[in-house]
Design a protein around this motif. Structure first.
Motif, PDB file in Angstrom:
ATOM      1  N   SER A   1     -20.429  75.056  47.981  1.00  0.00           N
ATOM      2  CA  SER A   1     -20.164  74.846  49.406  1.00  0.00           C
ATOM      3  C   SER A   1     -18.994  73.892  49.636  1.00  0.00           C
ATOM      4  CB  SER A   1     -21.414  74.291  50.095  1.00  0.00           C
ATOM      5  OG  SER A   1     -21.712  72.992  49.614  1.00  0.00           O
ATOM      6  N   LYS A   2     -18.644  73.094  48.613  1.00  0.00           N
ATOM      7  CA  LYS A   2     -17.561  72.128  48.752  1.00  0.00           C
ATOM      8  C   LYS A   2     -16.214  72.707  48.351  1.00  0.00           C
ATOM      9  CE  LYS A   2     -20.707  68.307  47.723  1.00  0.00           C
ATOM     10  NZ  LYS A   2     -21.089  67.292  46.707  1.00  0.00           N
ATOM     11  N   ARG A   3     -16.236  73.880  47.747  1.00  0.00           N
ATOM     12  CA  ARG A   3     -14.992  74.425  47.195  1.00  0.00           C
ATOM     13  C   ARG A   3     -14.456  75.578  48.036  1.00  0.00           C
ATOM     14  NH1 ARG A   3     -16.244  74.200  40.744  1.00  0.00           N
ATOM     15  NH2 ARG A   3     -16.460  71.963  40.663  1.00  0.00           N
ATOM     16  N   LYS A   4     -13.144  75.630  48.150  1.00  0.00           N
ATOM     17  CA  LYS A   4     -12.529  76.720  48.901  1.00  0.00           C
ATOM     18  C   LYS A   4     -12.469  77.991  48.067  1.00  0.00           C
ATOM     19  CE  LYS A   4      -9.685  73.658  51.754  1.00  0.00           C
ATOM     20  NZ  LYS A   4      -8.312  73.242  52.113  1.00  0.00           N
ATOM     21  N   THR A   5     -12.353  77.837  46.760  1.00  0.00           N
ATOM     22  CA  THR A   5     -12.323  79.013  45.888  1.00  0.00           C
ATOM     23  C   THR A   5     -13.425  78.891  44.860  1.00  0.00           C
ATOM     24  OG1 THR A   5     -10.765  77.956  44.382  1.00  0.00           O
ATOM     25  CG2 THR A   5      -9.837  79.307  46.133  1.00  0.00           C
ATOM     26  N   MET A   6     -14.053  79.995  44.542  1.00  0.00           N
ATOM     27  CA  MET A   6     -15.140  79.987  43.576  1.00  0.00           C
ATOM     28  C   MET A   6     -14.588  80.357  42.197  1.00  0.00           C
ATOM     29  SD  MET A   6     -17.656  79.140  45.470  1.00  0.00           S
ATOM     30  CE  MET A   6     -16.516  78.225  46.488  1.00  0.00           C
ATOM     31  N   VAL A   7     -14.808  79.520  41.235  1.00  0.00           N
ATOM     32  CA  VAL A   7     -14.357  79.824  39.884  1.00  0.00           C
ATOM     33  C   VAL A   7     -15.563  80.092  38.996  1.00  0.00           C
ATOM     34  CG1 VAL A   7     -13.052  79.015  37.889  1.00  0.00           C
ATOM     35  CG2 VAL A   7     -12.248  78.490  40.185  1.00  0.00           C
ATOM     36  N   SER A   8     -16.383  79.071  38.771  1.00  0.00           N
ATOM     37  CA  SER A   8     -17.536  79.288  37.887  1.00  0.00           C
ATOM     38  C   SER A   8     -18.852  79.190  38.627  1.00  0.00           C
ATOM     39  CB  SER A   8     -17.533  78.254  36.762  1.00  0.00           C
ATOM     40  OG  SER A   8     -17.773  76.962  37.289  1.00  0.00           O
ATOM     41  N   THR A   9     -18.808  78.966  39.933  1.00  0.00           N
ATOM     42  CA  THR A   9     -20.044  78.870  40.696  1.00  0.00           C
ATOM     43  C   THR A   9     -19.948  79.757  41.921  1.00  0.00           C
ATOM     44  OG1 THR A   9     -19.194  77.020  41.989  1.00  0.00           O
ATOM     45  CG2 THR A   9     -20.415  76.475  39.988  1.00  0.00           C
ATOM     46  N   GLY A  10     -21.073  79.888  42.611  1.00  0.00           N
ATOM     47  CA  GLY A  10     -21.071  80.659  43.842  1.00  0.00           C
ATOM     48  C   GLY A  10     -21.887  81.926  43.733  1.00  0.00           C
ATOM     49  N   ASP A  11     -21.560  82.892  44.542  1.00  0.00           N
ATOM     50  CA  ASP A  11     -22.339  84.108  44.682  1.00  0.00           C
ATOM     51  C   ASP A  11     -22.191  85.009  43.458  1.00  0.00           C
ATOM     52  OD1 ASP A  11     -23.666  86.336  45.488  1.00  0.00           O
ATOM     53  OD2 ASP A  11     -22.470  86.682  47.295  1.00  0.00           O
ATOM     54  N   ARG A  12     -23.309  85.259  42.770  1.00  0.00           N
ATOM     55  CA  ARG A  12     -23.250  86.104  41.576  1.00  0.00           C
ATOM     56  C   ARG A  12     -23.036  87.579  41.929  1.00  0.00           C
ATOM     57  NH1 ARG A  12     -28.309  83.240  38.728  1.00  0.00           N
ATOM     58  NH2 ARG A  12     -27.255  81.404  37.928  1.00  0.00           N
ATOM     59  N   SER A  13     -23.143  87.901  43.216  1.00  0.00           N
ATOM     60  CA  SER A  13     -22.921  89.293  43.611  1.00  0.00           C
ATOM     61  C   SER A  13     -21.457  89.543  43.964  1.00  0.00           C
ATOM     62  CB  SER A  13     -23.813  89.646  44.817  1.00  0.00           C
ATOM     63  OG  SER A  13     -23.425  88.889  45.959  1.00  0.00           O
ATOM     64  N   ALA A  14     -20.624  88.510  43.839  1.00  0.00           N
ATOM     65  CA  ALA A  14     -19.207  88.666  44.186  1.00  0.00           C
ATOM     66  C   ALA A  14     -18.464  89.426  43.086  1.00  0.00           C
ATOM     67  CB  ALA A  14     -18.572  87.289  44.387  1.00  0.00           C
ATOM     68  N   LYS A  15     -17.532  90.285  43.504  1.00  0.00           N
ATOM     69  CA  LYS A  15     -16.702  91.026  42.547  1.00  0.00           C
ATOM     70  C   LYS A  15     -15.694  90.057  41.949  1.00  0.00           C
ATOM     71  CE  LYS A  15     -13.263  93.405  43.989  1.00  0.00           C
ATOM     72  NZ  LYS A  15     -12.452  94.374  44.746  1.00  0.00           N
ATOM     73  N   ILE A  16     -15.731  89.889  40.632  1.00  0.00           N
ATOM     74  CA  ILE A  16     -14.841  88.899  40.014  1.00  0.00           C
ATOM     75  C   ILE A  16     -13.699  89.517  39.216  1.00  0.00           C
ATOM     76  CG2 ILE A  16     -16.655  87.140  39.912  1.00  0.00           C
ATOM     77  CD1 ILE A  16     -16.778  87.752  36.834  1.00  0.00           C
TER      78      ILE A  16
ATOM     79  N   TYR B   1     -22.732  77.856  27.398  1.00  0.00           N
ATOM     80  CA  TYR B   1     -22.800  78.048  28.849  1.00  0.00           C
ATOM     81  C   TYR B   1     -21.512  77.606  29.535  1.00  0.00           C
ATOM     82  CZ  TYR B   1     -24.065  77.766  33.727  1.00  0.00           C
ATOM     83  OH  TYR B   1     -24.061  77.923  35.091  1.00  0.00           O
ATOM     84  N   GLY B   2     -20.946  76.470  29.067  1.00  0.00           N
ATOM     85  CA  GLY B   2     -19.719  75.963  29.680  1.00  0.00           C
ATOM     86  C   GLY B   2     -18.548  76.918  29.564  1.00  0.00           C
ATOM     87  N   THR B   3     -18.611  77.842  28.601  1.00  0.00           N
ATOM     88  CA  THR B   3     -17.554  78.841  28.420  1.00  0.00           C
ATOM     89  C   THR B   3     -17.901  80.149  29.114  1.00  0.00           C
ATOM     90  OG1 THR B   3     -17.050  77.866  26.257  1.00  0.00           O
ATOM     91  CG2 THR B   3     -16.146  80.047  26.702  1.00  0.00           C
ATOM     92  N   LEU B   4     -19.114  80.643  28.896  1.00  0.00           N
ATOM     93  CA  LEU B   4     -19.488  81.958  29.417  1.00  0.00           C
ATOM     94  C   LEU B   4     -19.832  81.958  30.908  1.00  0.00           C
ATOM     95  CD1 LEU B   4     -21.683  83.608  26.617  1.00  0.00           C
ATOM     96  CD2 LEU B   4     -19.332  84.163  27.261  1.00  0.00           C
ATOM     97  N   LYS B   5     -20.035  80.792  31.504  1.00  0.00           N
ATOM     98  CA  LYS B   5     -20.428  80.754  32.917  1.00  0.00           C
ATOM     99  C   LYS B   5     -19.393  81.420  33.820  1.00  0.00           C
ATOM    100  CE  LYS B   5     -18.534  76.093  33.716  1.00  0.00           C
ATOM    101  NZ  LYS B   5     -18.877  74.689  34.069  1.00  0.00           N
ATOM    102  N   TYR B   6     -18.141  81.483  33.357  1.00  0.00           N
ATOM    103  CA  TYR B   6     -17.079  82.105  34.158  1.00  0.00           C
ATOM    104  C   TYR B   6     -17.236  83.625  34.247  1.00  0.00           C
ATOM    105  CZ  TYR B   6     -14.972  77.533  33.512  1.00  0.00           C
ATOM    106  OH  TYR B   6     -14.750  76.177  33.511  1.00  0.00           O
ATOM    107  N   GLU B   7     -18.133  84.184  33.443  1.00  0.00           N
ATOM    108  CA  GLU B   7     -18.307  85.638  33.416  1.00  0.00           C
ATOM    109  C   GLU B   7     -19.341  86.133  34.419  1.00  0.00           C
ATOM    110  OE1 GLU B   7     -16.292  87.737  31.400  1.00  0.00           O
ATOM    111  OE2 GLU B   7     -15.320  85.769  31.506  1.00  0.00           O
ATOM    112  N   SER B   8     -20.056  85.234  35.088  1.00  0.00           N
ATOM    113  CA  SER B   8     -21.081  85.639  36.054  1.00  0.00           C
ATOM    114  C   SER B   8     -20.456  86.299  37.279  1.00  0.00           C
ATOM    115  CB  SER B   8     -21.908  84.428  36.499  1.00  0.00           C
ATOM    116  OG  SER B   8     -22.856  84.073  35.539  1.00  0.00           O
ATOM    117  N   GLY B   9     -20.952  87.468  37.616  1.00  0.00           N
ATOM    118  CA  GLY B   9     -20.461  88.178  38.797  1.00  0.00           C
ATOM    119  C   GLY B   9     -20.423  89.675  38.539  1.00  0.00           C
TER     120      GLY B   9
END
Length: 369
Positions: free
Chosen positions: A303-318, A176-184
């Motif tokens: 909500s604390k981060r200015k840029t989303m890397v591995s968290t945030g809206d899963r509907s965002a185009k990554i 999960y710690g590796t693949l979580k960056y692929e969500s979006g």
């Protein structure tokens, strides 16, 4: 950060490490499996920090001794050894300080978990389903390079190939710690196989990576689960048509955040063994509920981060995969590679590494390290 401040932080963790070392041998702690697992995880994390702290203290001590020798000793051989020690310490200490700062950042508690990987064709019709199939193949090859095991739980094929939806379980080290960056949302720009005019189309597929829940992560009243069985479709010969190996579960779950009750429906046709399919459907149910309850934690971080890397809206185009130009662009960090062919063959580690660097930079800034 000054070395004294860094050492002060480390000394407090050494005390905690020694405390846990005692606790995990206590019979009452061992009897509480939930607590025992958590303490073991914390022990392993602190073990790395303590080892780095010991090396750091040794280097600082050696540096002071070497400087003292240069100030007080006239022996040429001793002075030469002292200079070598100083050079070695001055080279290693800054790098070790950065390593320690990264270790001091609170880790995502889910990183060590296995994952559920869900890929769905989005806008673009048949081409979106084909692209979802391409992404599945890409992740399959990537998992092979990592030595991870990928098992398909359920899938729905597209009319022209690929998948409308495919759900997999991935097991291994820090999945999960590796693949979580692929969500979006993943976007593809290419001439579809179904296009006769040679025009470039844009299609999309969504990827969701969920941390797989352990048995004690969520509470489920298994007596309230409604089970159905059915005959699995697809390849497999006569057995598939005669044996009701596919399972379907229904479970009414009350969302603790909204108070609303949701009906969860999960199907599993992964194997021809009905008990195995039931166990895997139950694992997916735990993961679904855990993900919903875990989302508040994810939202708080986002909500604390200015840029989303591995968290945030899963509907965002990554990410965009541009076939005419042979490039892949990750929009979260504005990073582009011109090796699309290799990327689609599972060579995605370089982008993941860049995302990890970007996230660690954010987290270090938050932690004021």
């Amino acid at each position: 950060m000054s070395e004294n401040t860094l050492l002060d932080k480390l000394e407090g963790l050494v005390l905690r490490f020694e405390e846990i070392n005692t606790l995990i041998t206590d019979p009452s702690v061992i009897a509480d499996m939930n607590r025992y697992v958590r303490l073991n995880k914390e022990y392993k994390d602190l073990e790395k920090i303590v080892a780095s702290r010991n090396e750091y203290k040794t280097l600082l001590s050696n540096l002071e001794e070497a400087k003292e020798i240069l100030d007080t000793d006239n022996d040429p051989e001793m002075r030469e050894m002292a200079k070598m020690e100083i050079d070695n310490a001055n080279e290693r200490i800054p790098a070790l300080e950065e390593e320690i700062k990264l270790l001091l950042i609170p880790a995502d508690p889910q990183d060590d978990k296995n994952a559920i990987l869900e890929i769905r064709g989005g806008t673009g019709g048949d081409e979106a389903a084909i692209f979802a199939g391409d992404l599945f193949r890409m992740y399959t090859k990537y998992c092979e390079t990592k030595g991870w095991k990928l098992e398909v739980s359920s899938f729905s094929e597209g009319a022209a190939g690929g998948f409308k939806e495919i759900i997999c379980a991935v097991t291994g080290e820090k999945v999960y710690g590796t693949l979580k960056y692929e969500s979006g949302v993943h976007r593809v720009q290419r001439v579809p196989a179904t296009e006769t005019q040679g025009r470039v189309h844009t299609s999309a597929a969504s990827v969701a990576v969920l941390p797989e829940a352990d048995a004690f992560d969520v509470e489920i009243n298994e007596g309230e689960i409604k089970w159905d069985t059915f005959r699995s479709g697809g390849a497999g010969g006569q057995n598939v048509n005669k044996v009701e190996s596919g399972v379907r579960l229904r479970y009414m779950w009350k969302n603790p955040t909204t108070g609303e009750t949701d009906e969860i429906l999960i199907e599993c046709t992964e194997t021809r063994d009905q008990p195995k399919n039931k166990a895997r459907a139950l694992a997916r149910l735990r993961t679904y509920i855990y993900d919903k309850e875990h989302q508040k934690y994810v939202d708080d971080i986002a909500s604390k981060r200015k840029t989303m890397v591995s968290t945030g809206d899963r509907s965002a185009k990554i990410r965009t995969y541009n076939y005419p130009q042979g490039r892949v662009t990750d929009h979260r960090i504005n990073y582009t590679l011109y090796n699309l062919g290799a990327f689609m063959e599972g060579d995605i580690q370089q982008v993941i590494d860049q995302l990890i660097v970007a996230e660690n930079a954010e987290r270090m800034k938050e932690s004021e390290l």
